[in-house]
Enzyme design. Sequence first.
Site: not given
Length: 331
Positions: A63, A68, A97, A128
Amino acid sequence: MYQTHKSIKVRAKKRKMRNYQTILNNGETLPIMGMGTYSGENDRETTETAIRTAIKMGYRHFDTAKIYGSEVAVGNALRRAIHDGLVEREDIHITSKLWSSDHHDPVDALQQTLRRLGMEYIDMYLVHWPVALKAWVDYPIPAEEDFEELDMENTWSGMERCLEMGLCRSIGVSNFSSTKIQHLLDFACVTPVVNQVEMHPMWRQRKLRSICREYGIHVSAYSPLGGPGNAWGTTNVVDHPIIKSIAQKHNATPAQVALRWGLCQGSSVIVKSFNMGRMKENMGALNLKLDEWDLIDINKMEERKIMRGEWLSNHTTSPYRTIQELWDDEI
């Protein structure tokens, strides 16, 4: 046809891994134990090493997200593992996302994600947050002037185009309340396959799980241990006396009990750890059995949402004046 001992072992391992998958509403499969790759320090080498180790341990669900900062590392590690014969592409599930500053063009955003990953497609693409930000906002906590009007119908249409173009195999959402799920379904041509939300023994999401079940939407749990190690997280879940008592009873660890609880609800769990010992410990939850009394005791635990998203509400520019509005009073 002659079969080598190695090929028989590989097929046996694949059969075992299929036992740890769930089938989504579009027929695609999702490994129920996922590895989160958010890293505050964004250490690419550490991330790549951890992912390679995770593959050897049996992790198949990875994921990531634009925000990120780990997509490049995730792609590097997975491509190298495929090249080295550790795993095949079709056995890996990659989730990324749509960041809030990309709602105006999900297709372009996903194409950029694919370039960072070095992949032709990803398995799942999620919205997201139900929040739209201005195009330059590439940081997680927006300022008051960073918000834009949210047009979820247009956003979801873009997500559906990603699916039609073959850029992803499935589309879904993250951080959507029951009310927001039902609103999305008013205009969606494609039902989301997943709603990825905070869920653990101290935030059990009973109402949301019921609504998602009604529409065939799989609930995937992030922070299934309460987010220990994150700046916003807590050890309250794994340190809770009830969780510790159940762990002692089954000769397991508190983390394994918390993860097994999530799996018992029919959810998948996304665990973020780059520590080899904890990664192995987390996988052990797949073999743990909880009994009816364990589940009854966990349902007695007090509840409080940890990831509350206060930074996404304000009285001027955000569509949500309060966090109660953000979560539609499910908080």
